[in-house]
Design a protein around this motif. Structure first.
Motif, PDB file in Angstrom:
ATOM      1  N   ASN A 246       0.825  -1.209   0.000  1.00 46.83           N
ATOM      2  CA  ASN A 246       0.000   0.000   0.000  1.00 46.83           C
ATOM      3  C   ASN A 246       0.858   1.258   0.000  1.00 46.83           C
ATOM      4  OD1 ASN A 246      -2.346  -1.674   0.205  1.00 46.83           O
ATOM      5  ND2 ASN A 246      -1.979  -1.835   2.408  1.00 46.83           N
ATOM      6  N   VAL A 263      -0.463  -2.924  -3.804  1.00 46.56           N
ATOM      7  CA  VAL A 263      -1.414  -3.112  -2.700  1.00 46.56           C
ATOM      8  C   VAL A 263      -1.335  -4.548  -2.207  1.00 46.56           C
ATOM      9  CG1 VAL A 263      -3.036  -1.311  -3.417  1.00 46.56           C
ATOM     10  CG2 VAL A 263      -3.285  -3.627  -4.346  1.00 46.56           C
ATOM     11  N   HIS A 279      -5.284  -1.295   0.015  1.00 43.29           N
ATOM     12  CA  HIS A 279      -5.661   0.105   0.237  1.00 43.29           C
ATOM     13  C   HIS A 279      -5.031   0.960  -0.863  1.00 43.29           C
ATOM     14  CE1 HIS A 279      -6.923   3.662   2.208  1.00 43.29           C
ATOM     15  NE2 HIS A 279      -5.766   3.974   2.789  1.00 43.29           N
ATOM     16  N   ALA A 283      -1.753   3.562  -1.170  1.00 42.95           N
ATOM     17  CA  ALA A 283      -0.660   3.279  -2.103  1.00 42.95           C
ATOM     18  C   ALA A 283      -0.319   4.499  -2.949  1.00 42.95           C
ATOM     19  CB  ALA A 283      -1.042   2.116  -3.009  1.00 42.95           C
TER      20      ALA A 283
END
Length: 391
Positions: A246, A263, A279, A283
């Motif tokens: 992320n 991610v 997320h 990222a």
């Protein structure tokens, strides 16, 4: 429907063994009694032995030899089931229409044809699974990629699935092939292994020899979350790979910038590991929205979120291209793409690799493994060979 899914692990093995047993031994063949008895006994042994070996191999005990036996039986019976059904219907129909032989002759012809086809496919599929993957090369035009980054070479490996079969030498040869491609960026999009980093360290160690002029980056796959994912993140960091959990890094050349983001797998949050989840906003946090984005995400189905987030190119694996035909039909129920380059929305391209290794059954049938070289092209660049994305 929920009740059916609950009992599927019990029903599926029975069907996989009972259907070919019936079609090959009892559906009009009238074999001598010793032949029928022997064939039935072998199918019964497989029906009992396969689940036992799978539980011992992949359950709490994690016995590699048992896993090899169970996985091999699973692949073999899947092929036998598929081709006994196909040839049991199509070949028998063709023989009946053309008037070849009587009922028993046709039934026995189907049996021998099925056994022969299964044997050939399993031998070929085993060789395909265990060879070093061929390199698949394609040029990918990204409309927002600056001319300074034209020709950037990205090598993708994924789903190596180091496991019960010791593939240290195979791993080293894969890494040698990757190094021969002179990549700017090397990516691994997860499912490194089946087993903990401690157990599979020797097979994964050659990844430390991989070379890239800019970076080696990695994201978790769903199988990491079956095997202490944080241990794999730590080992990849130790081997010199940058886990993109992320977060992103920047590749700059000729005054132009590419955002390389990653991610966690979509199953990460349900794993219960603190801080593990997919997320995208995290990222891309801090990245200039005017720069093109290359995103690593293990499963293709993350592409809906990637397209909504303005990602230019997502690299994924997970599907194995189906691995053993016709399993790809089931994969398509869960994923938006099986293999290759596809377009999603106005901007986003998705490349789905068929995977570098194999999972479970040591066979690949009509789904060859690959090491992928993607050459990124800016809008005005001449592209010598291109693969058009599907809609």
């Amino acid at each position: 429907m929920q009740r059916l899914m609950r009992y599927l692990p019990l029903i599926a093995p029975v069907l996989l063994w009972a259907v070919p047993c019936w079609l090959l031994l009892y559906a009009g063949q009238h074999w001598p009694f010793p032949v029928t008895l022997t064939g039935t006994a072998l199918c019964a042994a497989g029906l009992v032995g396969m689940p036992v070996a799978m539980v011992r191999g992949h359950g709490k005990r994690q016995r590699d030899r048992a896993a090899i036996v169970g996985d091999t039986l699973l692949g073999a019976v899947w092929v036998l089931f598929t081709w006994s059904v196909l040839l049991g219907v199509l070949l028998r129909l063709a023989l009946t229409v053309t008037g070849v032989g009587d009922g028993q002759d046709r039934a026995r012809t189907v049996t021998w044809a099925t056994l022969g086809a299964a044997a050939v496919l399993l031998c070929w599929g085993c060789a395909e699974a265990r060879r070093v993957p061929r390199v698949r090369r394609l040029d990918v035009r990204l409309p927002r990629l600056g001319a300074g980054l034209d020709g950037t070479r990205v090598v993708l490996i994924t789903d190596t699935h180091y496991g019960p079969l010791d593939r240290v030498r195979w791993s080293a040869r894969v890494c040698e092939t990757v190094n021969s491609l002179e990549a700017d960026l090397v990516c691994h999009t997860g499912d490194i292994a089946d087993g903990t980093a401690e157990r599979r360290r020797a097979q994964a160690a050659p990844l430390g020899t991989v070379r890239a002029s800019r970076a080696r980056v990695y994201v978790t796959g769903n199988h990491e979350y079956y095997s202490e994912a944080q241990g794999w993140v730590d080992l990849m960091d130790e081997l010199g790979w940058e886990p993109l959990r992320n977060r992103h890094l920047l590749m700059e050349r000729g005054g132009d910038t590419l955002v390389v983001a990653g991610v966690d797998d979509v199953t990460a949050e349900s794993s219960g590991l603190a801080g593990h989840r997919a997320h995208l906003a995290g990222a891309l946090d801090g990245a200039d929205p005017g720069h093109p984005v290359l995103l690593l995400a293990h499963q293709p189905k993350f592409v809906d979120r990637a397209a909504a987030g303005g990602v230019d190119l997502q690299l994924s694996g997970h599907t194995h291209g189906g691995q053993i035909w016709p399993f790809h039909h089931l994969v398509r129920l869960d994923q938006p793409a099986l293999a290759g380059l596809t377009r999603h929305g106005d901007r986003t391209l998705l490349y789905t690799s068929r995977g570098t290794g194999f999972w479970g059954p040591p066979f690949r049938i009509f789904a060859p493994s690959e090491i992928t070289l993607l050459v990124l092209r800016s809008p005005g660049a001449a592209v010598p060979t291109a693969e058009a994305p599907a809609g």
